[in-house]
Design a protein around this motif. Sequence first.
Motif, short mmCIF file in Angstrom:
data_model
loop_
_atom_site.label_atom_id
_atom_site.label_comp_id
_atom_site.label_asym_id
_atom_site.label_seq_id
_atom_site.Cartn_x
_atom_site.Cartn_y
_atom_site.Cartn_z
N ARG A 21 0.80 -1.51 -0.08
CA ARG A 21 0.03 -0.05 -0.04
C ARG A 21 0.97 1.29 -0.02
O ARG A 21 2.16 1.21 0.36
N ALA A 22 0.19 2.36 -0.37
CA ALA A 22 0.86 3.60 -0.06
C ALA A 22 1.40 4.06 1.16
O ALA A 22 0.69 3.59 1.94
N ASP A 23 2.25 4.90 1.35
CA ASP A 23 2.73 5.16 2.65
C ASP A 23 1.84 5.55 3.85
O ASP A 23 1.87 4.98 4.86
N GLY A 24 0.82 6.36 3.47
CA GLY A 24 -0.16 6.76 4.36
C GLY A 24 -1.33 5.94 4.24
O GLY A 24 -2.39 6.06 5.08
N ALA A 25 -1.58 4.81 3.57
CA ALA A 25 -2.54 3.89 3.51
C ALA A 25 -2.64 2.90 4.82
O ALA A 25 -1.80 2.71 5.48
N SER A 26 -4.02 2.39 4.79
CA SER A 26 -4.18 1.65 6.11
C SER A 26 -4.88 0.18 5.29
O SER A 26 -5.15 0.17 4.32
N ILE A 27 -4.82 -0.88 6.42
CA ILE A 27 -5.28 -2.13 5.81
C ILE A 27 -6.49 -2.69 6.98
O ILE A 27 -6.21 -2.14 8.08
N CYS A 28 -7.11 -3.62 6.47
CA CYS A 28 -8.02 -4.08 7.27
C CYS A 28 -7.39 -5.44 7.82
O CYS A 28 -6.63 -6.19 6.94
N PRO A 29 -7.49 -5.93 9.17
CA PRO A 29 -7.04 -7.23 9.52
C PRO A 29 -7.45 -8.25 8.66
O PRO A 29 -6.76 -9.42 8.48
N ALA A 59 1.30 -2.73 17.68
CA ALA A 59 1.07 -1.33 17.99
C ALA A 59 1.88 -0.94 19.43
O ALA A 59 2.38 0.15 19.64
N ARG A 60 1.87 -2.05 20.55
CA ARG A 60 2.69 -1.60 21.81
C ARG A 60 3.89 -1.39 21.61
O ARG A 60 4.53 -0.63 22.28
N SER A 61 4.62 -1.92 20.51
CA SER A 61 6.24 -1.69 20.27
C SER A 61 6.39 -0.49 19.31
O SER A 61 7.41 -0.28 18.99
N GLY A 62 5.17 0.20 18.90
CA GLY A 62 5.31 1.24 17.93
C GLY A 62 5.63 0.99 16.29
O GLY A 62 5.35 1.58 15.50
N ARG A 63 5.46 -0.45 15.95
CA ARG A 63 5.40 -1.03 14.89
C ARG A 63 4.25 -0.63 13.96
O ARG A 63 4.45 -0.65 12.62
N LEU A 64 3.09 -0.65 14.61
CA LEU A 64 1.88 -0.23 13.83
C LEU A 64 1.21 0.88 14.69
O LEU A 64 1.36 0.82 15.97
N ARG A 87 1.06 1.93 9.41
CA ARG A 87 2.40 1.68 9.57
C ARG A 87 2.77 2.82 10.95
O ARG A 87 2.12 3.64 11.22
N GLY A 88 3.74 2.21 11.68
CA GLY A 88 3.94 2.71 12.86
C GLY A 88 5.38 3.33 12.59
O GLY A 88 5.91 3.68 11.64
N LYS A 89 5.71 4.03 13.82
CA LYS A 89 7.16 4.82 13.79
C LYS A 89 8.28 3.98 13.75
O LYS A 89 9.43 4.23 13.53
N ALA A 90 8.02 2.84 14.73
CA ALA A 90 9.25 2.00 14.98
C ALA A 90 9.69 1.10 13.93
O ALA A 90 8.76 0.71 13.31
N PRO A 91 11.09 0.65 13.55
CA PRO A 91 11.01 0.02 12.41
C PRO A 91 10.96 -1.55 12.86
O PRO A 91 10.60 -1.91 13.82
#
Length: 91
Positions: A21-29, A59-64, A87-91
Amino acid sequence: MSNELSPGTIETAVLATLEKRADGASICPSEVARALFPDDETRWRAVMPQVRAVAAAMARSGRLRISRHGVTLSPDQLGDGPIRLHRGKAP
């Protein structure tokens, strides 16, 4: 046949689906679950709680980042409603 998948397998599928997906896009589980079991609706539906649990851990680890109707949710308070994965902030 068990529907149990390793968290690593689900995490890889989440990241691979987001990568398409594009950088700002989201997905459904459900997109992740369907990618894991594309030809078996019963199995992808059964794995949905696992996908949501792995997404919460990511999400807790910042990856999502997880949202509902554009509002960021705490990974510990997702409830049963629809969610989107970003996408989250953490790698």
